[in-house]
Structure formats: structure tokens, C-alpha cells
Write an enzyme that holds these catalytic residues in place. Structure first.
Site, PDB file in Angstrom:
ATOM      1  CE  LYS A 219     -10.900   0.737   2.510  1.00 50.99           C
ATOM      2  NZ  LYS A 219      -9.497   0.584   2.446  1.00 50.99           N
TER       3      LYS A 219
ATOM      4  CG  ASP B 294      -1.813  -2.783   7.474  1.00 51.06           C
ATOM      5  OD1 ASP B 294      -2.870  -2.643   8.124  1.00 51.06           O
ATOM      6  OD2 ASP B 294      -1.521  -2.047   6.505  1.00 51.06           O
TER       7      ASP B 294
ATOM      8  CD1 TRP C 229      -2.594   1.696   0.401  1.00 52.51           C
ATOM      9  CD2 TRP C 229      -2.049   1.907   2.568  1.00 52.51           C
ATOM     10  NE1 TRP C 229      -3.301   2.752   0.905  1.00 52.51           N
ATOM     11  CE2 TRP C 229      -2.986   2.904   2.227  1.00 52.51           C
ATOM     12  CE3 TRP C 229      -1.575   1.851   3.880  1.00 52.51           C
ATOM     13  CZ2 TRP C 229      -3.464   3.829   3.155  1.00 52.51           C
ATOM     14  CZ3 TRP C 229      -2.036   2.763   4.801  1.00 52.51           C
ATOM     15  CH2 TRP C 229      -2.972   3.743   4.442  1.00 52.51           C
TER      16      TRP C 229
HETATM   17  N1  IK2 Z   1      -3.382  -0.704   5.349  1.00 54.83           N
HETATM   18  C1  IK2 Z   1      -3.760  -1.090   4.130  1.00 54.83           C
HETATM   19  C2  IK2 Z   1      -3.084  -2.273   3.509  1.00 54.83           C
HETATM   20  C3  IK2 Z   1      -4.777  -0.431   3.457  1.00 54.83           C
HETATM   21  O1  IK2 Z   1      -5.138  -0.834   2.240  1.00 54.83           O
HETATM   22  C4  IK2 Z   1      -5.409   0.678   4.076  1.00 54.83           C
HETATM   23  C5  IK2 Z   1      -6.507   1.391   3.400  1.00 54.83           C
HETATM   24  N2  IK2 Z   1      -6.369   1.641   2.070  1.00 54.83           N
HETATM   25  O2  IK2 Z   1      -7.351   2.326   1.458  1.00 54.83           O
HETATM   26  C6  IK2 Z   1      -7.457   2.104   0.105  1.00 54.83           C
HETATM   27  C7  IK2 Z   1      -6.292   2.612  -0.674  1.00 54.83           C
HETATM   28  O3  IK2 Z   1      -5.923   3.774  -0.470  1.00 54.83           O
HETATM   29  O4  IK2 Z   1      -5.713   1.845  -1.422  1.00 54.83           O
HETATM   30  C8  IK2 Z   1      -4.967   1.039   5.356  1.00 54.83           C
HETATM   31  C9  IK2 Z   1      -3.961   0.325   5.956  1.00 54.83           C
HETATM   32  C10 IK2 Z   1      -5.509   2.200   6.145  1.00 54.83           C
HETATM   33  O5  IK2 Z   1      -6.824   2.398   6.117  1.00 54.83           O
HETATM   34  P1  IK2 Z   1      -7.583   3.390   7.066  1.00 54.83           P
HETATM   35  O6  IK2 Z   1      -6.632   4.385   7.629  1.00 54.83           O
HETATM   36  O7  IK2 Z   1      -8.591   4.020   6.184  1.00 54.83           O
HETATM   37  O8  IK2 Z   1      -8.186   2.530   8.104  1.00 54.83           O
END
Ligand code: IK2
Length: 346
Positions: A195, A159, A78
Site C-alpha cells: 500500500k 502486523d 483482516w
Molecule cells: N495485513 C493486513 C492487516 C492487511 O490489510 C493486508 C492487506 N490487505 O489487503 C486489503 C484487503 O484484502 O483487505 C495484509 C496484511 C497483506 O498485504 P500484502 O500481502 O498484500 O502485503
């Protein structure tokens, strides 16, 4: 509704958040029968969703991890991982994960990188539904990863932003966490409820550390508070109350479990529909990776020129690395999407 009806005030939460939520979040990840939880070895704090949990983890490791301040992340990962850990003061290093020839996991490369990293290195692992590739290790591969990490005394940082989204089964998706726990690893974990509860903007998450003893947990708890206080004082309450209510109420929990499964199943069926449509159009490419991958993103294997053509000629927008959001595919648009992909891939 239940949260609104309970007419709660908007006072500050404690530094580590809403206990009803954090306790339930820990059980969700570590499992009902978790020895670490039962022995009081898990230090947990609410966080500003998954990103905030990663950031607390980065800051904690930067301050307290005894050896080199490096974190290994998969290639690719990510995109925000790099920025979050860099800003936490860690050096970010890559390990092999994706094999572009097989559009699958480069398991041998990953194991080789685990073996060649200096003893006691920190490795970031996506617990399930790897973003952006949608490629997860199998249970057997996780077991091997755990064995190598134990041998090398590496420190896992999980994660888990998609628990339930990969297989539709909350427990199945938590397999790596629970396996590493039962193998006696100490590790840390970032959880997001963006999500799987659709609570994106409420910023509901948790950061936890599976410690060696209840005594160590107490010391870690206190250091986490010292870290969080100057970062944001205390986390928001509303979303955590919603998640806490759902996780603690058996009726709401079972309804949520069904809804998560419904979402995951819909994603799985859209993957199958996309593959079938491409085959029906006569595409000569092997699209089995679309159905082998898991979670809301599919790594199509399309290159950046093909992705640009998708956008410019067909108004199909996705990232240049070939990642598409399967959550955005419906029974109404899958045929058109397949036609567009077919046109740009030949
Ligand atoms: N870690 C991972 C692997 C994630 O995919 C995300 C959220 N990503 O959202 C979609 C994108 O931008 O590709 C997160 C952590 C963190 O998510 P949040 O801070 O929204 O809970």
C-alpha cells in the site's frame, strides 16, 4: 528508472532477500535510533509481501514458540489472518477489539482479554490503520497495552501493512513498534510495502524478529533460512530493488514521504467530506466515527441488509460487514455516496 538503468541481472537473491532493502525496511520500522538495530538484535528476511511475512511468522512460532501453539487475533481482523495462522498450524483465538455500540475500540474488553489469557500467549496486533475497522488505540492506550503484555509475558506479533497510511507520518505510525521496543519486549513484525509504495503485485515485504541478544539473532537468522528454503527458496528481486532504491536515496525517500502524506491527507479529507455530506443531507445519525477512524478503510456501522441495499439499489459495492474503502472515494463521487448511504440509513 534507476533500477532499470543499473542493468542488474536476474540472478536469485539470497534466501533472505535483497540486503539493501531489508536493512532499510528494518530502519523504517524500528527507527534510526533503534537500540535493537544498533545492538544487532533484529533478525530480518524479505518476504512475499505482508501475507508472506505473516506466514513465515506463523511457521516460525509453530516450530519454536515454547508454550501453547495459539495466536490471539482481534475481533474483527483482516479475514486472511485466520487462514494464514491456521495453515501455519496455530490455533486461532479471538480477543475483543471492536465495540459495535460506540463504533470504536473496546479497550476495556481488549485489556480484560489480555489479562485473562494464559501467561506467555501470542497476540497479533495491527500496528496502525487497523483493517477492517480503521480504529487504532491511542498512544496512551498502546502504553497500557504494552504494560499489560509485559506483566503477562505475552508475545506481540505486529502486523504493519499500512505504515504512513494512517497519519501520513511514517514515524508516528510506527509508534507501537518503537514503544514496545523501548520497553524491552521481544516481538515479531510483518511489514508490507504493497500500500505505502503502491507495489501490490511486486510482493514486497519483510518479516523480522526483535531478539534478546545479537547471539540469539544469529540463531534465529539461521532458523529463518531453514524455514524459508523449502517454502519458496528465495524471494523476488525486482520490487525489493525498487523499494531499496527509494529507501536508501535521500531525494527519492523525501519524495516518497511527501507522496505517502499526500495519500493519507487525501483519505482524511474524504472522510471529512463524507461526514459533512451526510450531515448536510440531514442525517440524524452520529457519523463522527468516520473521521475518528484512520487509514484506507472505514467501518461505517451499516449492517449487512443496508450494505446489500447499497449494492442492489445503488450499485455501491463494499463488504457486507459495513467496511468501505475510503481510497475509492473522490471529490466527484462523495456526494452520491453520501446520498446512497443516507437513503439506506434513513
Ligand atoms: N495485513 C493486513 C492487516 C492487511 O490489510 C493486508 C492487506 N490487505 O489487503 C486489503 C484487503 O484484502 O483487505 C495484509 C496484511 C497483506 O498485504 P500484502 O500481502 O498484500 O502485503
Amino acid at each position: 528508472m534507476k533500477v532499470l538503468e543499473s542493468n542488474l541481472d536476474k540472478e536469485y537473491a539470497g534466501i533472505t532477500g535483497v540486503p539493501k532493502f531489508t536493512q532499510a525496511a528494518a530502519t523504517l520500522a524500528y527507527g534510526q535510533t533503534s537500540s535493537a538495530l544498533n545492538e544487532g538484535r533484529v533478525a530480518i528476511t524479505q518476504s512475499i509481501s505482508g501475507t508472506g511475512a505473516l506466514r513465515i511468522g506463523g511457521a516460525f512460532l509453530e516450530r519454536f514458540y515454547p508454550s501453547a501453539k495459539k495466536i490471539y487475533i482481534p475481533t474483527p481482523s483482516w479475514a486472511n489472518h485466520n487462514a494464514v495462522f491456521k495453515d501455519s498450524g496455530l490455533e486461532v483465538v479471538k480477543y475483543r477489539y471492536y465495540n459495535k455500540d460506540t463504533i470504536g475500540l473496546d479497550f476495556d474488553g481488549m485489556i480484560a482479554d489480555l489479562k485473562s489469557a494464559p501467561e506467555g500467549s501470542i497476540f497479533l496486533l495491527h500496528a496502525c490503520a487497523h483493517n477492517p475497522t480503521g480504529i487504532d488505540p491511542t498512544k496512551t492506550q498502546w502504553t497500557q497495552i504494552s504494560d499489560v503484555m509485559k506483566e503477562k509475558k505475552h508475545y506481540p506479533f505486529f502486523d504493519m501493512a499500512y505504515q504512513g497510511f494512517a497519519s501520513g507520518d511514517i514515524d508516528k505510525d510506527a509508534f507501537p513498534i518503537r514503544h514496545f521496543q523501548s520497553e524491552g519486549h521481544q516481538f515479531c513484525l510483518a511489514q508490507s510495502f504493497a500500500k505505502n509504495m503502491g507495489l501490490y503485485g511486486e510482493r514486497v515485504g519483510a518479516f523480522s524478529i526483535c531478539c534478546d541478544s545479537a547471539d540469539e539473532k544469529k540463531r534465529v537468522d539461521s532458523q529463518i533460512k531453514i524455514l524459508v528454503r523449502p517454502l519458496y527458496s528465495n524471494p523476488p528481486v525486482h520490487g525489493a530493488r525498487i523499494a531499496g532504491e527509494i529507501l536508501n536515496d535521500p531525494q527519492l525517500y523525501s519524495q516518497w514521504e511527501k507522496e505517502v502524506k499526500g495519500m493519507a491527507d487525501r483519505i482524511i479529507s474524504m472522510r471529512a467530506a463524507l461526514k459533512k455530506n451526510l450531515e448536510d443531507l440531514g442525517s440524524k445519525h452520529d457519523w463522527s466515527h468516520i473521521t475518528n477512524q484512520i487509514g484506507m478503510f472505514a467501518y461505517t456501522g451499516l449492517n449487512s441488509e443496508q450494505m446489500t441495499r447499497l449494492a442492489e439499489e445503488f450499485s455501491v459495492y463494499a463488504t457486507k460487514d459495513g467496511r468501505i474503502s475510503v481510497a475509492g472515494i473522490t471529490s466527484h463521487n462523495v456526494t452520491r455516496l453520501a446520498e446512497c448511504i443516507f437513503k439506506v440509513t434513513g
